[in-house]
Scaffold this active site. Structure first.
Site, mmCIF file in Angstrom:
data_model
loop_
_atom_site.group_PDB
_atom_site.id
_atom_site.type_symbol
_atom_site.label_atom_id
_atom_site.label_comp_id
_atom_site.label_asym_id
_atom_site.label_seq_id
_atom_site.Cartn_x
_atom_site.Cartn_y
_atom_site.Cartn_z
ATOM 1 N N ASP A 74 0.839 -1.198 0.000
ATOM 2 C CA ASP A 74 0.000 0.000 0.000
ATOM 3 C C ASP A 74 0.875 1.248 0.000
ATOM 4 O O ASP A 74 1.560 1.527 0.983
ATOM 5 C CB ASP A 74 -0.916 -0.002 1.232
ATOM 6 C CG ASP A 74 -2.131 -0.885 1.034
ATOM 7 O OD1 ASP A 74 -2.764 -0.808 -0.049
ATOM 8 O OD2 ASP A 74 -2.458 -1.667 1.947
ATOM 9 N N ASP A 110 -10.479 -4.961 -1.113
ATOM 10 C CA ASP A 110 -9.471 -4.330 -0.258
ATOM 11 C C ASP A 110 -10.150 -3.377 0.725
ATOM 12 O O ASP A 110 -11.014 -2.586 0.332
ATOM 13 C CB ASP A 110 -8.478 -3.558 -1.156
ATOM 14 C CG ASP A 110 -7.263 -3.034 -0.389
ATOM 15 O OD1 ASP A 110 -7.161 -3.254 0.829
ATOM 16 O OD2 ASP A 110 -6.412 -2.401 -1.040
HETATM 17 ZN ZN ZN Z 1 -4.470 -1.719 -0.697
#
Ligand code: ZN
Length: 231
Positions: free
Chosen positions: A36, A177
């Site tokens: 991320d 997600d």
């Molecule tokens: Zn993510």
């Protein structure tokens, strides 16, 4: 039991004081390593960058996926590829004016192209370039902020995407997600998700010992999916 959901732990959640061990344990078990990357602009939080992936690359074998929560992803696509990303996944609303340039660049760098949609982003936005994608990430909460409730409308968004995939004879993976937890594995799987991204609540917070945490998470998934069926 055949694996129903592929698992993509968000590697920025690894404990810095147990880092090498956690990476080794996770890499041996995960299907993807989710990276991320947040720029403090597209989302108002910060995180790791391509250099984190470059440090992991010599030590891992699972494919790394760079999830770019970044306003101008074009500027770091090349750096992500060099750092060893297998997948590069920018957000729809950051590439509106140069989507084809961005995906073609990702592909020409030898990576697989993904795209991520925030909950309010429309599936219609990705229809023109679906054929270029290897993965579509449906955010089930707004990207970039911890502690949100899963938005249940996203199950039907995934269902719609799965039928778009079938209608067009495509084979991209569908990933969910955000705020992953034991209550949502089953509805996500039944809607058509192939991959779930695991953050702290789904994995790390289960136990300080990462092997135990993995076992707890895995048994939660197994029992959630025990008699689950795809439509
Ligand atoms: Zn993510």
């Amino acid at each position: 039991m055949d694996k129903k959901l592929f698992l993509a732990p968000s590697m920025g959640c690894c404990d810095l004081f147990d880092f090498a061990h956690q990476v080794e344990v996770i890499d041996a078990r995960a299907d993807f390593l989710h990276i991320d990357i947040k720029d403090g602009n597209y989302v108002k939080t910060y995180s790791i960058g391509p250099d984190f992936m470059a440090s992991l690359a010599p030590h891992v074998s699972a494919p790394m996926d760079a999830h770019l929560m970044v306003r101008h992803p074009q500027w770091i696509v090349e750096e992500c590829a060099k750092a060893g990303a297998a997948y590069i996944t920018p957000h729809t609303d950051c590439i509106e004016s140069d989507a084809f340039i961005t995906f073609n660049k990702i592909i020409s760098l030898g990576c697989k192209a993904g795209v991520a949609l925030n909950p309010a982003a429309s599936l219609e936005a990705i229809r023109p370039y679906l054929h270029l994608l290897s993965k579509v990430t449906i955010m089930i909460v707004d990207a970039g902020y911890a502690g949100q409730r899963v938005i249940e409308q996203m199950y039907s968004k995934i269902r719609t995407l799965a039928s778009m995939r079938q209608d067009q004879g495509l084979d991209f993976l569908i990933e969910a997600d955000g705020s992953m937890n034991a209550d949502v594995y089953r509805p996500l799987y039944e809607a058509g998700a192939d991959i779930v991204v695991l953050g702290s609540p789904a994995l790390w917070s289960k136990d300080p010992d990462i092997e135990k945490a993995w076992g707890i998470m895995q048994s939660e998934i197994d029992s959630a999916l025990e008699d689950a069926v795809r439509p």
